[in-house]
Structure formats: structure tokens, C-alpha cells
Design a protein around this motif. Structure first.
Motif, mmCIF file in Angstrom:
data_model
loop_
_atom_site.group_PDB
_atom_site.id
_atom_site.type_symbol
_atom_site.label_atom_id
_atom_site.label_comp_id
_atom_site.label_asym_id
_atom_site.label_seq_id
_atom_site.Cartn_x
_atom_site.Cartn_y
_atom_site.Cartn_z
ATOM 1 N N LEU A 195 0.831 -1.204 0.000
ATOM 2 C CA LEU A 195 0.000 0.000 0.000
ATOM 3 C C LEU A 195 0.866 1.254 0.000
ATOM 4 O O LEU A 195 0.629 2.196 -0.771
ATOM 5 N N THR A 196 1.868 1.258 0.856
ATOM 6 C CA THR A 196 2.762 2.410 0.939
ATOM 7 C C THR A 196 3.490 2.636 -0.383
ATOM 8 O O THR A 196 3.679 3.787 -0.808
ATOM 9 N N HIS A 251 1.147 4.556 -2.588
ATOM 10 C CA HIS A 251 0.976 5.928 -2.112
ATOM 11 C C HIS A 251 2.233 6.767 -2.353
ATOM 12 O O HIS A 251 2.150 7.960 -2.632
ATOM 13 N N HIS A 261 -4.801 13.235 -0.585
ATOM 14 C CA HIS A 261 -5.431 12.006 -0.092
ATOM 15 C C HIS A 261 -4.424 10.873 0.065
ATOM 16 O O HIS A 261 -4.539 10.037 0.964
ATOM 17 N N LEU A 262 -3.395 10.854 -0.802
ATOM 18 C CA LEU A 262 -2.386 9.806 -0.692
ATOM 19 C C LEU A 262 -1.382 10.104 0.419
ATOM 20 O O LEU A 262 -0.843 9.180 1.032
ATOM 21 N N THR A 263 -1.139 11.383 0.664
ATOM 22 C CA THR A 263 -0.309 11.751 1.818
ATOM 23 C C THR A 263 -0.977 11.284 3.106
ATOM 24 O O THR A 263 -0.333 10.724 4.001
ATOM 25 N N TYR A 264 -2.275 11.509 3.192
ATOM 26 C CA TYR A 264 -3.062 11.082 4.363
ATOM 27 C C TYR A 264 -2.979 9.564 4.541
ATOM 28 O O TYR A 264 -2.761 9.059 5.644
ATOM 29 N N ARG A 265 -3.134 8.835 3.435
ATOM 30 C CA ARG A 265 -3.099 7.376 3.512
ATOM 31 C C ARG A 265 -1.704 6.863 3.859
ATOM 32 O O ARG A 265 -1.561 5.852 4.562
ATOM 33 N N ILE A 298 -1.421 7.022 7.470
ATOM 34 C CA ILE A 298 -2.182 5.931 8.084
ATOM 35 C C ILE A 298 -1.352 4.648 8.056
ATOM 36 O O ILE A 298 -1.308 3.890 9.039
ATOM 37 N N ASP A 299 -0.695 4.390 6.920
ATOM 38 C CA ASP A 299 0.201 3.224 6.827
ATOM 39 C C ASP A 299 1.265 3.279 7.924
ATOM 40 O O ASP A 299 1.565 2.259 8.566
ATOM 41 N N GLY A 301 -3.324 11.767 9.359
ATOM 42 C CA GLY A 301 -3.239 10.322 9.168
ATOM 43 C C GLY A 301 -2.743 9.612 10.412
ATOM 44 O O GLY A 301 -3.264 8.561 10.786
ATOM 45 N N THR A 322 -5.473 9.560 12.938
ATOM 46 C CA THR A 322 -6.541 8.628 12.572
ATOM 47 C C THR A 322 -6.285 7.246 13.160
ATOM 48 O O THR A 322 -7.214 6.539 13.559
#
Length: 342
Positions: A142-143, A146, A158-162, A165-166, A212, A215
Motif C-alpha cells: 500500500l505504501t 501511495h 489524499h495519498l499523503t493522508y493514507r 495511516i500506513d 493520518g 486517525t
């Protein structure tokens, strides 16, 4: 081929790869595959957590709550492994799908599918019989997406946020790996600054990282403080992982000694060739830096070095896809890249 049919075929392709991988899982109820001692220990702890015992206080364990809660959720409906197997299959599907999407950034669709399948299928059984490496593999996949998207296209909120989260999930899974994500976040921060990202958007990058992390960190913090096992988590997971690093030389030898690592040396040649022929190779150089940092961090992890080596395969998506780009260059898919750079 219309967009809907293309998407359908992609899903079918990823599903087939996922099905092949699932055949090697010890959780598969249709096969009689033995659990490793480490996996049996993890499942025992997860089952006890579902029974109300406190992880790290009444139970011993050195992985984060993400691992024990993931497998523990599978015991909510039954004491068998069927729900866990379904959950594992879904997670694998997500990981393979994003490896495919990452490979698509560098080569044509069919070769991207071959890349994702080859990297994920071979030796997967070694990962499932280990500790948290299976989930770490998925988070690396996933990372990778992103990170790669933002290397090629620039800042995408949105990808920075994800990505953050990773990072949060890996900290509450295997804290020793968090340094990989810290370096990636710094890589992107430097890249965006050099590209002249405006002050408001550049500040938004750090805001997205903070959001992120919160979250993941807020619910995990509530969980740990509510059950009064936050101090035990810090000592038995965080400090334990940081204080029980392995030999860097032995770890690096095992990681670099993987047959898959050959793709990285080929990758270096690909970068040189593309650079000499006038291609922009900044994103490829940053990915090479990603691999080198990950190798160093993985080498410092103790104990089961072979499974760490197999887990590192998630890093080789871009090297393999970049090599295959000499056969077929990627075509920019408007459906994939339609997400606005907010």
C-alpha cells in the motif's frame, strides 16, 4: 475496450492471483496445512484477547495490537479459522491490487499483472507461517503505491493522508519498521519543497501527515489507555523491538542474499540506461533510496531473517515493472489519474 470491462478484467486477474496465494495459507479450511509455532502462539494470544484477557498485561506478546486484534476479530463468530481466512484473503486481495496499480505506473497493464502475480505468489507460504510479516507485506504494498503516485505526479493530499495511516498502522504492528515510513515522509517533504510547492499546499502536506497519524493513533491510544495496558505496550512491544535488534551484517546478508534482490541491481542498470537516454529518472532514484533504507531497517530486525527477506519482495514491484517497461511502456489511464490534486 470500455472502462467497465477493463476494470472487471483487472478485478478478475487480481482475484485469481489472490486465490492462488490463498492455497498456501495455513488458515485455509480446505487444506490441512500445519501452523508454525509462532503463528499458533499469535492465534492463541488473539483468542485470549477475545476472551477478555489483557494483551501485554495478562498475556505475553511482542507484536502490536493491530496483529492481535486482526486475528482476534476472526474469533467473534466461531473458534475455527474460517473467518480469519476470509479476512486474510480480503487483505491479500487489497495488497495484490495495489501492487498491480503501482506496477501500472511503469509498464503496460498485462505486464503489471504479471509483475504483481510473480512477486506476490512465489514463497508466500513463508510469509504466512511467520509472525506479522504478512500484514507488513501488505502495508509495504500500500505504501509503495501511495509513495510512487506522488513521486510521479507530485503532491496528492489524499495519498499523503493514507501514507501516514500506513505509518501509524506499522507502528502499532511492528514498531521497529517505523523508520522506513519516517524516511519516506522526509523524502517526499524534500521533493515537494524542491519542486516549489506553494506555502499553503506544503503546510497541507504536514497537516495530512498529522491527520493520518491521528486517525490511527487516537483509537489505538483510547484502546490502550481504556484497558490500562499502555505502559505494558510501551515496554513489551515498543522498547522490546527497539532493544532487540539483530546483527546488521547478518540481516543485510540475508536480505540482499535473496534471489529477488537481483532485480534491484538490474534496476540500477535500468536507471542508468533511462537516464542516458534522456528520461526523467528522479522517481526511480527515490524508489531505489526507498529500497536501500528498507533493506537497512529490515536488516536490523532480529530473529526470523528469512521471512523478513521474503516480506521485502513488496519493494521489488517498481524494479521489475521498470525493466518490463522496455517491452511495454505505461499508458496513462484517465480513470486512475482522474483524482484531482486537491
Amino acid at each position: 475496450m470500455n472502462k467497465g470491462m477493463k476494470c472487471f478484467l483487472e478485478i478478475i486477474g487480481v482475484a485469481i492471483i489472490t486465490g492462488i496465494i490463498a492455497m498456501s495459507s495455513p488458515l485455509n479450511p480446505y487444506l490441512d496445512l500445519p501452523l508454525s509455532d509462532l503463528e499458533r502462539e499469535i492465534l492463541d494470544i488473539a483468542h485470549s484477547v477475545r476472551e477478555g484477557y489483557l494483551a501485554y498485561v495478562e498475556l505475553d506478546g511482542h507484536y502490536g495490537p493491530v496483529l492481535y486484534e486482526f486475528f482476534g476479530l476472526g474469533y467473534l463468530l466461531t473458534d475455527t479459522h474460517i473467518i480469519q481466512f476470509i479476512m486474510e484473503t480480503v487483505v491479500i486481495f487489497i495488497g495484490v491490487y495495489f501492487m498491480y496499480q503501482t506496477a501500472k505506473l511503469y509498464t503496460v497493464d498485462i505486464l503489471a499483472m504479471v509483475t504483481a502475480g510473480a512477486i506476490s505468489i512465489f514463497a508466500w507460504g513463508e510469509v504466512t507461517n511467520a509472525g506479522a510479516e504478512e500484514l507488513t507485506f501488505i502495508l509495504l504494498a500500500l505504501t509503495g503505491y501511495h509513495f510512487a503516485r506522488q513521486m510521479k505526479e507530485g503532491y496528492l493530499p489524499h495519498l499523503t493522508y493514507r501514507l501516514a495511516i500506513d505509518a501509524g498502522l506499522i507502528f502499532f504492528l511492528q514498531p521497529g519498521y517505523i523508520f522506513i515510513w519516517i524516511v519516506l515522509i522526509v523524502f517526499l517533504a524534500i521533493k515537494f519543497k524542491l519542486e516549489g510547492l506553494s506555502g499553503k499546499k506544503y503546510a497541507g502536506y504536514y497537516t495530512g501527515i498529522l491527520e493520518g497519524l491521528l486517525t490511527v493513533g487516537v483509537p489505538m491510544g483510547i484502546y490502550l489507555f481504556y484497558f490500562k495496558n499502555h505502559q505494558a505496550f510501551l515496554s513489551k512491544v515498543v522498547l522490546y523491538n527497539f532493544n532487540n535488534m539483530g546483527s546488521f551484517a547478518d540481516g543485510l546478508k540475508a536480505t540482499v542474499g535473496s534471489p529477488w534482490a537481483i532485480s534491484v541491481f538490474v534496476f540500477l542498470l535500468v536507471i542508468i540506461i533511462k537516464g542516458l537516454t534522456g528520461n526523467n529518472v528522479t522517481d526511480l532514484c527515490l524508489w531505489l533510496g526507498f529500497i536501500l533504507v528498507a533493506w537497512a531497517v529490515i536488516a536490523l530486525q532480529g530473529d526470523n531473517l528469512y521471512t523478513y527477506k521474503v516480506m521485502a519482495k513488496a519493494l521489488y514491484v517498481v524494479p521489475v515493472a521498470s525493466l518490463l517497461s522496455f517491452v511495454g511502456k505505461p499508458q496513462k489511464d484517465t480513470e486512475i489519474f482522474a483524482e484531482a490534486k486537491e
